[in-house]
Design a protein around this motif. Structure first.
Motif, mmCIF file in Angstrom:
data_model
loop_
_atom_site.group_PDB
_atom_site.id
_atom_site.type_symbol
_atom_site.label_atom_id
_atom_site.label_comp_id
_atom_site.label_asym_id
_atom_site.label_seq_id
_atom_site.Cartn_x
_atom_site.Cartn_y
_atom_site.Cartn_z
ATOM 1 N N PRO A 272 1.659 7.574 -10.410
ATOM 2 C CA PRO A 272 1.612 6.811 -11.673
ATOM 3 C C PRO A 272 0.218 6.296 -12.010
ATOM 4 O O PRO A 272 -0.205 6.359 -13.175
ATOM 5 C CB PRO A 272 2.589 5.652 -11.417
ATOM 6 C CG PRO A 272 3.493 6.142 -10.347
ATOM 7 C CD PRO A 272 2.643 6.997 -9.473
ATOM 8 N N GLU B 221 4.075 9.046 -4.142
ATOM 9 C CA GLU B 221 4.985 8.192 -4.920
ATOM 10 C C GLU B 221 4.252 7.017 -5.543
ATOM 11 O O GLU B 221 4.535 6.637 -6.686
ATOM 12 C CB GLU B 221 6.102 7.695 -4.001
ATOM 13 C CG GLU B 221 7.135 6.824 -4.702
ATOM 14 C CD GLU B 221 8.243 6.396 -3.768
ATOM 15 O OE1 GLU B 221 9.130 5.642 -4.206
ATOM 16 O OE2 GLU B 221 8.229 6.820 -2.587
ATOM 17 N N GLN B 222 3.330 6.434 -4.813
ATOM 18 C CA GLN B 222 2.605 5.272 -5.330
ATOM 19 C C GLN B 222 1.373 5.665 -6.126
ATOM 20 O O GLN B 222 1.009 5.003 -7.097
ATOM 21 C CB GLN B 222 2.188 4.377 -4.156
ATOM 22 C CG GLN B 222 1.514 3.086 -4.584
ATOM 23 C CD GLN B 222 1.164 2.211 -3.398
ATOM 24 O OE1 GLN B 222 1.468 2.549 -2.252
ATOM 25 N NE2 GLN B 222 0.526 1.083 -3.662
ATOM 26 N N ASP C 272 -1.885 9.289 -13.221
ATOM 27 C CA ASP C 272 -1.542 9.693 -14.588
ATOM 28 C C ASP C 272 -2.048 8.676 -15.614
ATOM 29 O O ASP C 272 -2.523 9.067 -16.704
ATOM 30 C CB ASP C 272 -0.033 9.847 -14.713
ATOM 31 C CG ASP C 272 0.495 11.004 -13.873
ATOM 32 O OD1 ASP C 272 -0.296 11.902 -13.527
ATOM 33 O OD2 ASP C 272 1.709 10.990 -13.542
ATOM 34 N N GLN C 273 -1.966 7.403 -15.294
ATOM 35 C CA GLN C 273 -2.472 6.377 -16.215
ATOM 36 C C GLN C 273 -3.985 6.483 -16.386
ATOM 37 O O GLN C 273 -4.519 6.298 -17.494
ATOM 38 C CB GLN C 273 -2.081 4.996 -15.697
ATOM 39 C CG GLN C 273 -0.592 4.708 -15.782
ATOM 40 C CD GLN C 273 -0.217 3.416 -15.082
ATOM 41 O OE1 GLN C 273 -1.076 2.655 -14.651
ATOM 42 N NE2 GLN C 273 1.084 3.162 -14.963
#
Length: 289
Positions: free
Chosen positions: A159, A155-156, A162-163
């Motif tokens: 992102p 969950e952490q 992906d960035q």
């Protein structure tokens, strides 16, 4: 005398056979179990009790060791899961990201050398630098493929992952690849535009996102190591507690055996020694049945 008178009366009225049957009812005429047979039954009961106690003790020890083994297996499985998460989830991705970053910036340096050679009209040096940059870009693409195959789905972390991949695409495919193409086509204007306006922005953005994910990966690795350490500490505490419990149980069992079995036997042995010495005045205390 009463039984004799009954027998005489019975003989007169019922015959001698009935008198014998009546005589059997007298307490002194009833069959008596021999003493050796009673002692044998008592010994058998005592042996059965000792055997049962020893079997129960062995069963308790086996159960304790089985419980400790089951707890150890559960803890080791948990520890193994943490180690696997540490190995594949953090170390491999961090290694691939670091390798990709290194290859990309080496390719950037090779393209800079190719640009300088192009501006000086050194075609052979330009081609050599372009070949070096092409090999480095392919190696970076291989690292990117491994990263995508081992994506972070937490969950952490997802992102940030992906960035970092998006920043890599902007830096590698929207900056370095166009630079390679422009230098190979002797397009100095396009090369200068990319170097002056695009390369600083995409390069800085990629470094920022890669560092952010690397920091997260380091934190996850440290957390996994801390979790494994805590697991080992729990295992040590549980093992020490089981050992202490077994030792206390062994002491209690020894005291119980000494009190219930060894002490009466010692007292009986001492009493028989006194009898052998001629002392018939002592008594043996009776315990239990």
């Amino acid at each position: 005398d009463v039984y004799k008178r009954q027998c005489v009366t019975t003989v007169c009225h019922a015959g001698p056979g009935m008198c014998q049957e009546i005589a059997k009812l007298h307490p002194h005429n009833r069959p008596v179990t021999p003493m050796w047979r009673c002692n044998r039954r008592m010994d058998m009961r005592k042996n059965l009790r000792v055997t049962t106690a020893v079997s129960a003790i062995l069963a308790v020890f086996v159960a304790l060791f089985a419980l400790a083994a089951a707890a150890g297996i559960a803890v080791l499985r948990e520890n193994r899961a943490d180690i696997e998460a540490l190995g594949r989830g953090s170390i491999e991705r961090a290694s691939d990201l670091s390798d990709m970053t290194s290859r990309l910036f080496q390719a950037r340096a090779a393209l800079t050398d190719a640009k300088t050679a192009m501006e000086g009209g050194l075609e052979e040096a330009r081609d050599q630098s372009l070949n070096n940059a092409d090999a480095l870009l392919k190696q970076a693409a291989a690292s990117l493929a491994r990263l995508r195959a081992n994506a972070d789905t937490s969950e952490q972390g997802a992102p940030l992952f992906d960035q970092a991949l998006a920043a890599n695409a902007a830096f590698a495919y929207q900056t370095l690849a166009p630079m390679f193409k422009a230098i190979k086509g002797w397009n100095g204007i396009e090369v200068n535009r990319l170097v002056d306006k695009v390369l600083p922005v995409t390069g800085a953005a990629y470094v920022k996102q890669a560092d952010a994910y690397q920091a997260y990966a380091r934190e996850q690795g440290q957390a996994a190591v801390a979790g494994a350490s805590q697991t080992m500490q729990r295992v040590t505490v549980v093992a020490a507690a089981v050992l202490a419990f077994v030792l206390v149980l062994a002491v209690l069992i020894r005291l119980g055996f000494r009190r219930r079995i060894l002490r009466p036997l010692n007292e009986a042995g001492a009493h028989f020694d006194r009898i052998a010495d001629g002392d018939l005045t002592g008594n043996i205390a009776v315990h239990g049945d």
